[in-house]
Design an enzyme around this catalytic site. Sequence first.
Site, short mmCIF file in Angstrom:
data_model
loop_
_atom_site.label_atom_id
_atom_site.label_comp_id
_atom_site.label_asym_id
_atom_site.label_seq_id
_atom_site.Cartn_x
_atom_site.Cartn_y
_atom_site.Cartn_z
N GLN A 41 4.79 10.24 2.08
CA GLN A 41 4.19 9.78 3.32
C GLN A 41 5.28 9.29 4.26
OE1 GLN A 41 0.85 7.16 2.45
NE2 GLN A 41 -0.51 8.70 3.31
N THR A 63 3.72 3.92 -1.90
CA THR A 63 3.37 4.24 -3.28
C THR A 63 2.44 5.46 -3.37
OG1 THR A 63 1.69 2.55 -3.03
CG2 THR A 63 3.66 1.94 -4.24
N HIS A 64 2.41 6.26 -2.31
CA HIS A 64 1.44 7.34 -2.26
C HIS A 64 2.05 8.70 -2.57
CE1 HIS A 64 -0.60 4.33 0.61
NE2 HIS A 64 -0.74 3.99 -0.65
N ASN A 65 2.23 8.95 -3.84
CA ASN A 65 2.74 10.23 -4.29
C ASN A 65 1.57 11.19 -4.47
OD1 ASN A 65 5.60 9.28 -5.08
ND2 ASN A 65 4.22 7.81 -6.02
#
Lengths: 256, 574
Positions: free
Chosen positions: B333, B501-503
């Site tokens: 992101q 933390t948005h994988n």
Amino acid sequence: MSEQEKNNSVLDKRSSRRTFIKNSGLTVGGVVLGGALGSLLIKDDKSTTTSETQNHATTPTANPNVALMFFTPNQYQVTQAAVERIFPEDANGPGAKELNAAIYIDHQLAGPWGSNVKDYRLGAFYKAEENQGPQTKILRKDLFLAGLESLNTYSNQQFEADFKELEATQQDEVLLAFSEGKVELYGKVSSSQFFSLLRTLTLEGVYADPMYGGNKEMLGWSMRKYPGSRMQYVAEIQDEKFIQLEPQSLNSHMGH
Amino acid sequence: MVTKLPKVPVVVVGMGWAGGIVSAELTKAGINVVGLERGKDRTTADYTMGHDELRYQHRQELMQDLSKETITYRNTVSGKALPMRHYGTFIVGDGVGGAGSHWNGQTYRFLPYDFEIRTKTIERYGIEKIPAWMEGLNDWGLTYNEMEPYYDTFEKMAGISGETVELWGKRTNPYPTPPLVKTPLMKEFEKAATSLGYKPFVIPAANLSESYTNPDGISRGACQYCAYCENFGCEYGAKGDPAVTVIPVAKQTGKLELRTHSNVLELTKSGGKANGVIYVDMLTGEKFEQPADVVVVASYVFNNARLLLNSGIGTPYDPKTGKGTIGKNYCYQVTAGGSQLFFEDREFNLYGGAGALGIEIGEYMGDNFDHAKVDFIHGAGIRSTQYGDRPIAVNRVPAGTPNWGAEFKEKSIKYANSNFPVKTQGASLPHKENYLDLDPEFKDEFGYPLLRMTYEYTDNDRALGKYMSTITRKIAEEIGADIIDTNEEQGPFNVNKDSNTHNTGGVIMGSDPEKSALNTYLQMWEAENVFVVGASAFPHNSCFNPTGTLGALSYRAAEGIQKYLKEGGILVKA
Ligand SMILES: Cc1cc2nc3c(=O)[nH]c(=O)nc-3n(C[C@H](O)[C@H](O)[C@H](O)COP(=O)(O)OP(=O)(O)OC[C@H]3O[C@@H](n4cnc5c(N)ncnc54)[C@H](O)[C@@H]3O)c2cc1C
Ligand code: SF4
């Protein structure tokens, strides 16, 4: 420094301590006025000496946490001097030294974090590209000791005295060189890696819950009007005005 | 020695939102499930001493223990990947509840545009709008309207608090609970954004605005704005967490056998299907084989890809040829472009907050604005949040302030309660050289290869970030502050600094088995009894936090698994 300037700086110091007490929002004479603040008040009228601080430590409110489990006394003193430059005493209140950040650091390095137990330690340690994160094998506790030793070596090279004996501005110069990676430590580790560990640990020692040994009497929190670990802020969060609350530590949750 | 256990209908690997939802749905339908979770079990009692910033945020109490496994990372395909030795960017969940225990709770749906992104981009701007390196950009294989009922189910289960947003896809029902409160800083954003002609809304939250009983009969109390939310578990159960919602429901059926400290090493296979899994008891070191009719892989983006690669299930993606699917379309992101406001004589109660407390505008999301004259596609949410500023983590100072010493101390204290951000959360689109595979050198504690990530921000990301910085600046100026610092450039990706933390991606869904690993039930094209559940299924990442969408997809996967147990075979015609 001229006599005139000296007097001025003493005056400045006095008024700044008063500002701190005012800002902290705690009433003098109230129950919440703890030993540290009390000693500040006393120190305000007398000159600050180390023996006085020691006396304070042996009063009945002495904190059993203030003892060493990792450092030698000399390493402890170098650490105290270094953390004080990272987070110095000023008009807002005490610096990292008085807040016991060096005690906090001693305890952290003695524990599992100091030995990197939750870090990935397998495989070969290659030189990292800039964006890959540190790849050094040395443990935090050893890196810190190597850093302390280098602080002294470098201070002697530059100013012919140990780090803790230097003037504050000289100490700042040394730390600046360390932060810029200008010094090589044991095992070719860059001094900037030690510096960033020192900086992190200092801030933690100032602001972590007092159960870890630093943030003496929650004064780190009061300086920035942080209420610690209270359970809820439903009303405060909607209020247009700033609401200053007296800090509470985790100890206050023991009754739950 | 490996002890072989009796066969079960379904084994689920990982007990976060994905594994928890699937387990609850299957057990409610009477199906026996064995849940394998590498970490420990958790309840709200674990959080009695939860307001400990050092322990939870800076010592990662709730996160995966990196001494056992990590990922390796490199910026380019020609570089050598090295292990992430301690935590920086990717804080990976561990234990019952997974990252759903320590998430913030910002709970969105993706846009109708997202699900048909390729078609809609070409329709409006022509094929030239999609650069060659973004060839992996694809429709998801199902539309927003098909997703809507699953979103609705997820939101009702978790009790999401929010308000209907016009610029998003149509809802069949309003949010189950009203939005969280508006704090003074949120009102500042609201006033400025409104006067600039935008329509701000309160961010939809899994932090309950009021007490709520969900359709499964689970009752939870309201959020107390305690501010120990992101990185922390909620001692009140006010935060939607698998450990206080779906997992207790699954346990209550008596059909879930939850085995904690059970770390799955690989899937076993024969004849195009999985036979089950091999796992190790992390406390004793004993190994077990658990055969099952269906294997559900719900072990988060990284291990979802790694388990398949280590088991030889599915065809690994090759960035040179573009062939293969496992590891493909890893996305992240964009958070560049934010403006930070500092005030001389205004103080906010920043010590209070909640993980999802904030306000946002939707005008620059997805294709809500014309991209004809900009050199990127998709967009960003622009928002001000109030998570609660904790003193070790948050020391915001105006640009140019040193990060230690007298000036740092003075400014960090001066502005501790006198600042807030107007920030962005931007979409991340696939680049053919951003992918996941196995590291050729580094291994986990048990000798299995680590996952290797190859990732760098793209031209689309940099252009998007730059554009959004002009918008955050405009809003910040309209709010009015004594100092405004705007970050215009998206720097290189750094595994220890970036903090999103948005994988997503790596085991993506779609309608074409050549281009995707899964169909829209998250069933593997190449192994029909394996369902891979999580944000790993997203073909790209949108400008929203992922969990609402992965939660919705988990409900759809649970439906698919039930269908598969009855009928067998591939559930969607390619
Ligand atoms: C600090 C933080 C804040 C976040 N905030 C938000 C937010 O506001 N909004 C949002 O939408 N998302 C947010 N996220 C992301 C969100 O938490 C995740 O998208 C979501 O929880 C993922 O769910 P999951 O079930 O796919 O994976 P996880 O929750 O990671 O669960 C996977 C589980 O599998 C287990 N596991 C892994 N490997 C194995 C193995 N080999 N064997 C057995 N078990 C295994 C893990 O221990 C874990 O419990 C945040 C994440 C973090 C870390
Ligand atoms: S902010 Fe609200 S939801 Fe988050 S941990 Fe605190 S009470 Fe729970």
